[in-house]
Design a protein around this motif. Sequence first.
Motif, PDB file in Angstrom:
ATOM      1  N   ARG A  53      58.672  70.754 105.470  1.00 39.06           N
ATOM      2  CA  ARG A  53      58.006  71.829 104.741  1.00 39.06           C
ATOM      3  C   ARG A  53      56.514  71.521 104.587  1.00 39.06           C
ATOM      4  O   ARG A  53      56.106  70.367 104.528  1.00 39.06           O
ATOM      5  N   ALA A  54      55.712  72.589 104.511  1.00 40.45           N
ATOM      6  CA  ALA A  54      54.262  72.418 104.381  1.00 40.45           C
ATOM      7  C   ALA A  54      53.909  71.678 103.099  1.00 40.45           C
ATOM      8  O   ALA A  54      53.018  70.823 103.079  1.00 40.45           O
ATOM      9  N   SER A  55      54.605  71.979 102.024  1.00 41.26           N
ATOM     10  CA  SER A  55      54.333  71.297 100.754  1.00 41.26           C
ATOM     11  C   SER A  55      54.652  69.814 100.842  1.00 41.26           C
ATOM     12  O   SER A  55      53.976  68.982 100.226  1.00 41.26           O
ATOM     13  N   SER A  56      55.683  69.482 101.618  1.00 40.90           N
ATOM     14  CA  SER A  56      56.046  68.076 101.787  1.00 40.90           C
ATOM     15  C   SER A  56      54.965  67.330 102.545  1.00 40.90           C
ATOM     16  O   SER A  56      54.689  66.155 102.267  1.00 40.90           O
ATOM     17  N   LEU A  57      54.337  68.000 103.502  1.00 41.48           N
ATOM     18  CA  LEU A  57      53.261  67.376 104.266  1.00 41.48           C
ATOM     19  C   LEU A  57      52.111  66.965 103.355  1.00 41.48           C
ATOM     20  O   LEU A  57      51.569  65.858 103.468  1.00 41.48           O
ATOM     21  N   GLY A  58      51.757  67.846 102.428  1.00 41.38           N
ATOM     22  CA  GLY A  58      50.698  67.515 101.483  1.00 41.38           C
ATOM     23  C   GLY A  58      51.046  66.311 100.626  1.00 41.38           C
ATOM     24  O   GLY A  58      50.200  65.460 100.354  1.00 41.38           O
ATOM     25  N   THR A  59      52.306  66.234 100.200  1.00 36.46           N
ATOM     26  CA  THR A  59      52.751  65.105  99.382  1.00 36.46           C
ATOM     27  C   THR A  59      52.730  63.803 100.164  1.00 36.46           C
ATOM     28  O   THR A  59      52.316  62.758  99.657  1.00 36.46           O
ATOM     29  N   THR A 187      43.113  73.698  98.681  1.00 35.92           N
ATOM     30  CA  THR A 187      44.188  74.343  99.437  1.00 35.92           C
ATOM     31  C   THR A 187      43.702  74.678 100.836  1.00 35.92           C
ATOM     32  O   THR A 187      42.694  75.363 101.010  1.00 35.92           O
ATOM     33  N   VAL A 191      48.522  74.814 102.056  1.00 35.60           N
ATOM     34  CA  VAL A 191      48.985  73.475 101.681  1.00 35.60           C
ATOM     35  C   VAL A 191      48.001  72.870 100.687  1.00 35.60           C
ATOM     36  O   VAL A 191      46.794  72.851 100.935  1.00 35.60           O
ATOM     37  N   ASP A 192      48.503  72.387  99.562  1.00 37.59           N
ATOM     38  CA  ASP A 192      47.667  71.742  98.555  1.00 37.59           C
ATOM     39  C   ASP A 192      47.403  70.296  98.965  1.00 37.59           C
ATOM     40  O   ASP A 192      48.345  69.511  99.154  1.00 37.59           O
ATOM     41  N   LEU A 193      46.132  69.959  99.097  1.00 29.98           N
ATOM     42  CA  LEU A 193      45.740  68.623  99.531  1.00 29.98           C
ATOM     43  C   LEU A 193      44.839  67.975  98.486  1.00 29.98           C
ATOM     44  O   LEU A 193      43.921  68.612  97.976  1.00 29.98           O
TER      45      LEU A 193
END
Length: 349
Positions: A53-59, A187, A191-193
């Motif tokens: 998931r895109a959110s997981s990539l940021g994490t 963002t 994706v939140d970075l």
Amino acid sequence: MSSTAPAELDHVDERLLRTSPLKKLLARPELGSIVGAVAVFLFFSIVADSFLRASSLGTVLYAASTIGIMAVPVALLMIGGEFDLSAGVLVTSSALISSMFSYQMTANVWVGVGVSLLVTLAIGVFNGFMLTRTKLPSFIITLGTFLMLTGLNLGFTKLISGTVSTKSIADMEGFPSAKKLFASQLTVGGVDLKVTILWWIGLVALATWILLRTRFGNWIFAVGGGADAARAVGVPVFRTKIGLYMGVAFCAWISGQHLLFSFDVVQSGEGVGNELIYIIAAVIGGCLITGGYGSAIGSAVGAFIFGMTGKGIVYAEWDPDWFKFFLGAMLLLATLLNAWIRKRVEATK
């Protein structure tokens, strides 16, 4: 004509011979870590549904950046043939100095940030100076610094704050702007970075440029390959090693400010053990324990493997105790793969 051609080829300078792109690729220190990163990525993509998931990539990138910021200077230091066991607690010391100085002096937080930078760099100079003057192993020098900083962090925090954590400075002047620089979020493509990712990328690019395009980079490889030989050809060994320790201190300052402005308060006991994580990331990235070999890009890949493994285990809903097992396995596999690659390259020269 045909009988003289082989004799002529025997006298051709090997530096003039062209190297194939494949050999150049195999000679890169970070090759083994890249192979490992691809394997880890594919593994968790299969076993953890939410990993892609895109959110997981940021994490994952955030977790990698918090390690990678410190893995970069630690990698350069290892290429130079030295270690820094105080790097983990130095991050905490940097944050504590900023927080307590700002709070006690009731000053703008930027004053505390500036004082922290000066003190942190001074500690880096101390490590480098003690190493070059005493001729003791860096393991002993920085282990002593590690123990002293651990005690100072706890002792001064209790003495000034009365507890093991600092007071809140969130309402002080300058806090919002400092938080924006060291702990903000942006963002990109939904994706939140975290801003630490930008710090990490910038430091990797800077370190790579230094290693490959500057005289100082040549000095780093030279002192790591052999300090006496480097000194004999005019390399300023003492200045180079002090500069490398100052690089570790500078990145510890960046990480410390992120720690402070992310959570507002700092626990004085944090950071112990992180120095081993930074070293492991550098080794996974291709740095040799003996010095003289490695890359900043490899340290970034090693940190990325850490980020993927730490968060991948969470997304797979496994017991987090398996994390250290994976780290140990990756360390051994990466080291063996790097050694095998180097032997193959040397055998084809």
